[in-house]
Design a protein around this motif. Structure first.
Motif, PDB file in Angstrom:
ATOM      1  N   TYR A   9       0.719  -0.931   0.263  1.00  0.00           N
ATOM      2  CA  TYR A   9      -0.012   0.017   0.034  1.00  0.00           C
ATOM      3  C   TYR A   9       0.924   1.141   0.310  1.00  0.00           C
ATOM      4  O   TYR A   9       1.998   1.609   0.752  1.00  0.00           O
ATOM      5  N   PHE A  10       0.636   1.917  -0.909  1.00  0.00           N
ATOM      6  CA  PHE A  10       1.724   3.346  -1.197  1.00  0.00           C
ATOM      7  C   PHE A  10       0.978   4.467  -1.824  1.00  0.00           C
ATOM      8  O   PHE A  10      -0.008   3.845  -2.829  1.00  0.00           O
ATOM      9  N   ILE A  11       1.442   5.560  -0.696  1.00  0.00           N
ATOM     10  CA  ILE A  11       0.310   6.908  -1.165  1.00  0.00           C
ATOM     11  C   ILE A  11       1.666   7.737  -1.608  1.00  0.00           C
ATOM     12  O   ILE A  11       2.323   8.276  -0.180  1.00  0.00           O
ATOM     13  N   VAL A  12       0.902   8.951  -2.066  1.00  0.00           N
ATOM     14  CA  VAL A  12       1.886  10.161  -1.770  1.00  0.00           C
ATOM     15  C   VAL A  12       1.466  11.398  -1.314  1.00  0.00           C
ATOM     16  O   VAL A  12       0.059  11.626  -1.666  1.00  0.00           O
ATOM     17  N   ILE A  13       1.683  11.911  -0.403  1.00  0.00           N
ATOM     18  CA  ILE A  13       0.974  13.419  -0.354  1.00  0.00           C
ATOM     19  C   ILE A  13       1.863  14.648   0.057  1.00  0.00           C
ATOM     20  O   ILE A  13       3.937  14.276  -0.166  1.00  0.00           O
ATOM     21  N   THR A  14       1.453  15.543  -0.577  1.00  0.00           N
ATOM     22  CA  THR A  14       2.244  16.542  -2.080  1.00  0.00           C
ATOM     23  C   THR A  14       1.174  17.610  -1.510  1.00  0.00           C
ATOM     24  O   THR A  14      -0.214  17.393  -1.675  1.00  0.00           O
ATOM     25  N   ASN A  15       2.089  18.750  -1.821  1.00  0.00           N
ATOM     26  CA  ASN A  15       1.365  19.465  -2.737  1.00  0.00           C
ATOM     27  C   ASN A  15       1.326  20.190  -4.096  1.00  0.00           C
ATOM     28  O   ASN A  15       1.256  21.284  -4.894  1.00  0.00           O
ATOM     29  N   ASP A  16       2.573  19.373  -5.014  1.00  0.00           N
ATOM     30  CA  ASP A  16       2.650  19.512  -5.983  1.00  0.00           C
ATOM     31  C   ASP A  16       1.424  19.198  -6.946  1.00  0.00           C
ATOM     32  O   ASP A  16       1.112  17.798  -7.575  1.00  0.00           O
ATOM     33  N   GLU A  17       0.482  19.739  -7.633  1.00  0.00           N
ATOM     34  CA  GLU A  17      -0.717  20.330  -8.424  1.00  0.00           C
ATOM     35  C   GLU A  17      -0.612  19.446  -9.624  1.00  0.00           C
ATOM     36  O   GLU A  17      -1.881  18.531 -10.026  1.00  0.00           O
ATOM     37  N   THR A  18       0.624  19.019 -10.002  1.00  0.00           N
ATOM     38  CA  THR A  18       1.095  18.386 -11.359  1.00  0.00           C
ATOM     39  C   THR A  18       0.964  16.892 -11.212  1.00  0.00           C
ATOM     40  O   THR A  18      -0.132  15.558 -11.667  1.00  0.00           O
ATOM     41  N   PHE A  19       1.339  16.305  -9.963  1.00  0.00           N
ATOM     42  CA  PHE A  19       1.108  15.047  -9.200  1.00  0.00           C
ATOM     43  C   PHE A  19      -0.736  15.082  -8.804  1.00  0.00           C
ATOM     44  O   PHE A  19      -1.122  13.825  -9.229  1.00  0.00           O
ATOM     45  N   LEU A  20      -1.252  15.876  -7.904  1.00  0.00           N
ATOM     46  CA  LEU A  20      -2.474  15.625  -7.668  1.00  0.00           C
ATOM     47  C   LEU A  20      -3.517  14.828  -8.804  1.00  0.00           C
ATOM     48  O   LEU A  20      -4.701  14.839  -8.382  1.00  0.00           O
ATOM     49  N   ASN A  21      -2.815  16.597 -10.007  1.00  0.00           N
ATOM     50  CA  ASN A  21      -3.865  16.099 -10.751  1.00  0.00           C
ATOM     51  C   ASN A  21      -3.660  14.578 -11.462  1.00  0.00           C
ATOM     52  O   ASN A  21      -4.416  14.793 -13.152  1.00  0.00           O
ATOM     53  N   LYS A  22      -2.664  14.341 -11.285  1.00  0.00           N
ATOM     54  CA  LYS A  22      -2.336  13.429 -12.387  1.00  0.00           C
ATOM     55  C   LYS A  22      -2.330  11.781 -11.346  1.00  0.00           C
ATOM     56  O   LYS A  22      -2.416  10.780 -12.439  1.00  0.00           O
ATOM     57  N   TYR A  23      -2.088  11.379 -10.834  1.00  0.00           N
ATOM     58  CA  TYR A  23      -1.555  10.243  -9.853  1.00  0.00           C
ATOM     59  C   TYR A  23      -2.693  10.202  -8.765  1.00  0.00           C
ATOM     60  O   TYR A  23      -2.947  10.486  -7.893  1.00  0.00           O
ATOM     61  N   LEU A  24      -3.450   8.874  -9.126  1.00  0.00           N
ATOM     62  CA  LEU A  24      -4.940   7.998  -8.418  1.00  0.00           C
ATOM     63  C   LEU A  24      -3.926   8.045  -6.712  1.00  0.00           C
ATOM     64  O   LEU A  24      -5.251   8.056  -5.918  1.00  0.00           O
ATOM     65  N   PHE A  25      -2.947   7.762  -6.525  1.00  0.00           N
ATOM     66  CA  PHE A  25      -2.593   7.284  -5.229  1.00  0.00           C
ATOM     67  C   PHE A  25      -1.765   8.826  -4.409  1.00  0.00           C
ATOM     68  O   PHE A  25      -1.041   8.226  -3.585  1.00  0.00           O
ATOM     69  N   THR A  26      -1.899   9.739  -5.124  1.00  0.00           N
ATOM     70  CA  THR A  26      -0.967  11.014  -4.749  1.00  0.00           C
ATOM     71  C   THR A  26      -2.618  11.697  -4.420  1.00  0.00           C
ATOM     72  O   THR A  26      -3.780  11.838  -4.465  1.00  0.00           O
ATOM     73  N   ILE A  27      -2.623  12.554  -2.040  1.00  0.00           N
ATOM     74  CA  ILE A  27      -2.965  12.782  -1.648  1.00  0.00           C
ATOM     75  C   ILE A  27      -2.756  14.289  -1.442  1.00  0.00           C
ATOM     76  O   ILE A  27      -1.679  14.628  -1.161  1.00  0.00           O
ATOM     77  N   ASN A  28      -3.328  15.639  -1.199  1.00  0.00           N
ATOM     78  CA  ASN A  28      -3.118  16.597  -0.486  1.00  0.00           C
ATOM     79  C   ASN A  28      -2.902  16.930   1.096  1.00  0.00           C
ATOM     80  O   ASN A  28      -3.535  15.449   1.771  1.00  0.00           O
ATOM     81  N   LEU A  29      -2.245  17.226   1.825  1.00  0.00           N
ATOM     82  CA  LEU A  29      -2.647  18.366   3.238  1.00  0.00           C
ATOM     83  C   LEU A  29      -3.416  17.802   3.626  1.00  0.00           C
ATOM     84  O   LEU A  29      -4.158  16.748   4.730  1.00  0.00           O
ATOM     85  N   ASP A  30      -4.554  18.085   3.364  1.00  0.00           N
ATOM     86  CA  ASP A  30      -5.857  18.169   3.868  1.00  0.00           C
ATOM     87  C   ASP A  30      -6.137  16.936   4.194  1.00  0.00           C
ATOM     88  O   ASP A  30      -7.121  16.556   4.726  1.00  0.00           O
ATOM     89  N   GLU A  31      -6.717  16.165   2.616  1.00  0.00           N
ATOM     90  CA  GLU A  31      -6.996  14.934   2.862  1.00  0.00           C
ATOM     91  C   GLU A  31      -6.088  14.101   3.707  1.00  0.00           C
ATOM     92  O   GLU A  31      -6.952  13.266   4.259  1.00  0.00           O
ATOM     93  N   PHE A  32      -5.263  14.289   3.867  1.00  0.00           N
ATOM     94  CA  PHE A  32      -4.563  13.514   4.832  1.00  0.00           C
ATOM     95  C   PHE A  32      -4.767  13.204   5.884  1.00  0.00           C
ATOM     96  O   PHE A  32      -4.832  12.348   6.933  1.00  0.00           O
ATOM     97  N   LYS A  33      -5.005  14.913   6.620  1.00  0.00           N
ATOM     98  CA  LYS A  33      -5.465  14.891   8.042  1.00  0.00           C
ATOM     99  C   LYS A  33      -6.720  14.437   8.443  1.00  0.00           C
ATOM    100  O   LYS A  33      -6.905  13.755   9.062  1.00  0.00           O
ATOM    101  N   MET A  34      -7.903  14.734   7.237  1.00  0.00           N
ATOM    102  CA  MET A  34      -8.980  14.299   7.041  1.00  0.00           C
ATOM    103  C   MET A  34      -8.954  12.403   7.332  1.00  0.00           C
ATOM    104  O   MET A  34      -9.347  11.709   8.546  1.00  0.00           O
ATOM    105  N   LEU A  35      -8.180  11.455   7.020  1.00  0.00           N
ATOM    106  CA  LEU A  35      -7.830  10.384   6.992  1.00  0.00           C
ATOM    107  C   LEU A  35      -7.246   9.880   7.817  1.00  0.00           C
ATOM    108  O   LEU A  35      -7.316   8.772   8.484  1.00  0.00           O
ATOM    109  N   CYS A  36      -6.216  10.822   8.829  1.00  0.00           N
ATOM    110  CA  CYS A  36      -5.350  10.695   9.933  1.00  0.00           C
ATOM    111  C   CYS A  36      -6.287  11.154  11.327  1.00  0.00           C
ATOM    112  O   CYS A  36      -6.233  11.222  12.445  1.00  0.00           O
ATOM    113  N   GLY A  37      -7.933  11.654  10.781  1.00  0.00           N
ATOM    114  CA  GLY A  37      -8.654  11.801  11.603  1.00  0.00           C
ATOM    115  C   GLY A  37      -8.156  13.235  12.529  1.00  0.00           C
ATOM    116  O   GLY A  37      -8.759  13.847  13.977  1.00  0.00           O
ATOM    117  N   VAL A  38      -7.470  14.232  12.516  1.00  0.00           N
ATOM    118  CA  VAL A  38      -7.147  15.577  12.849  1.00  0.00           C
ATOM    119  C   VAL A  38      -8.025  17.102  11.844  1.00  0.00           C
ATOM    120  O   VAL A  38      -8.276  16.405  10.623  1.00  0.00           O
TER     121      VAL A  38
END
Length: 310
Positions: free
Chosen positions: A54-83
């Motif tokens: 299981y492999f995901i990438v947390i990034t603020n690079d929009e080119t990655f976020l728009n291209k790869y399904l396994f990339t998420i942004n910081l706010d999405e990661f916070k949501m998944l962590c219950g923050v």
């Protein structure tokens, strides 16, 4: 880190396939450049092993976020962590289709994001029982920082050749003695402040004596009290910690004296020994490895005087 002007890439692997019971086995690691991140993604795509690890990438690079399904942004990661303090306007994913994390994972993620560490890993140990059936007990020992890497390349100062592009690995020393210190920093530290080495690279740093070795590019830290103990008894063993600092230098911290097993009043060896031998350590419980007579005669009946030896 200035998120507006710097891209960050932090990989999270769940290496649960290494465990019999499919428990969470997280490894988090920073990837330093966009080019390195693209190479990692290409390598995973070639091996087609996203379903195995299981492999995901947390990034603020929009080119990655728009291209790869396994990339998420910081706010999405916070949501998944219950923050709780995330911006709902930045949520693009349905959390029902992603693995959930917890705030402990987010704590280590923040340390990587803030450049305090490069990696954090859950340490599992396996103990075999009933070998004929292949049964094992898996124990979670806690998190370790900057000890395991999947992507971080060996720093130039530790490369054996100019083209050495391997993932960085090093020996995690936990025990040390005078001979090991000589090997690690290429000098007998007992010669500090002697005529033989009057200008040694030795200084006080954060309450500890620090020596930097230009040959190995490593540092050794030890307290003045432990150094005096080593001068008194050259054969003493110490507990040490191996660390990688924020500038990627290896450091060895001498923590405390390792008490020999024969002086541990709770171990089976001493329980099986005769009462006469045990009585030699009844008064002071074998403090610092010395018997009662030695403490009475050499340290005036106070084991703590061991640290005042000149």
């Amino acid at each position: 880190m200035d998120l507006q002007n710097n891209f960050f890439y932090i990989v999270i692997q769940n290496r649960y396939y290494k465990l019999e019971n499919n428990e969470d086995n997280y490894h988090l690691e920073k990837v330093f450049t966009k080019e390195e991140m693209l190479e990692i993604i290409e390598d995973h795509n070639v091996r087609n092993d996203f379903n195995v690890r299981y492999f995901i990438v947390i990034t603020n690079d929009e080119t990655f976020l728009n291209k790869y399904l396994f990339t998420i942004n910081l706010d999405e990661f916070k949501m998944l962590c219950g923050v709780e303090n995330y911006n709902e306007k930045n949520i693009r994913i349905n959390n029902d289709y992603f693995f959930k994390f917890d705030e402990e994972v987010f704590t280590y993620f923040k340390k990587i994001l803030n450049d305090e560490i490069i990696s954090a890993t859950m340490l599992w140990t396996c103990e075999t029982y009933f070998p004929e059936y292949g049964d094992v007990i898996e124990n979670f020992e806690g998190w370790i920082e900057n000890k395991q890497f999947s992507y971080f390349k060996t720093p130039g100062r530790y490369r054996k050749t100019m083209n050495d592009d391997r993932v960085f690995s090093f020996k995690d020393y936990k025990m040390g003695n005078l001979e090991l210190f000589k090997k690690l920093v290429n000098i007998n530290i007992l010669e500090i402040e002697t005529d033989k080495h009057p200008s040694i690279n030795w200084e006080w740093r954060n309450g500890l004596l620090r020596y930097y070795d230009k040959i190995s590019s490593t540092r050794l830290y030890i307290s003045d009290e432990l150094l005096k103990a080593l001068k008194y008894d050259n054969d003493i063993n110490f507990k040490i910690q191996t660390k990688l600092d924020k500038n990627h230098y290896l450091e060895y911290y001498v923590i405390e004296i390792e008490i020999p097993v024969k002086y541990n009043r709770d171990n089976d060896y001493e329980k099986d020994s005769d009462n006469e031998n045990n009585s030699q350590y009844d008064k002071y419980n074998g403090a610092y490895g010395f018997d009662d007579d030695t403490i009475d005669s050499a340290f005036e009946g106070d084991p703590e005087n061991y640290w005042n030896i000149d």
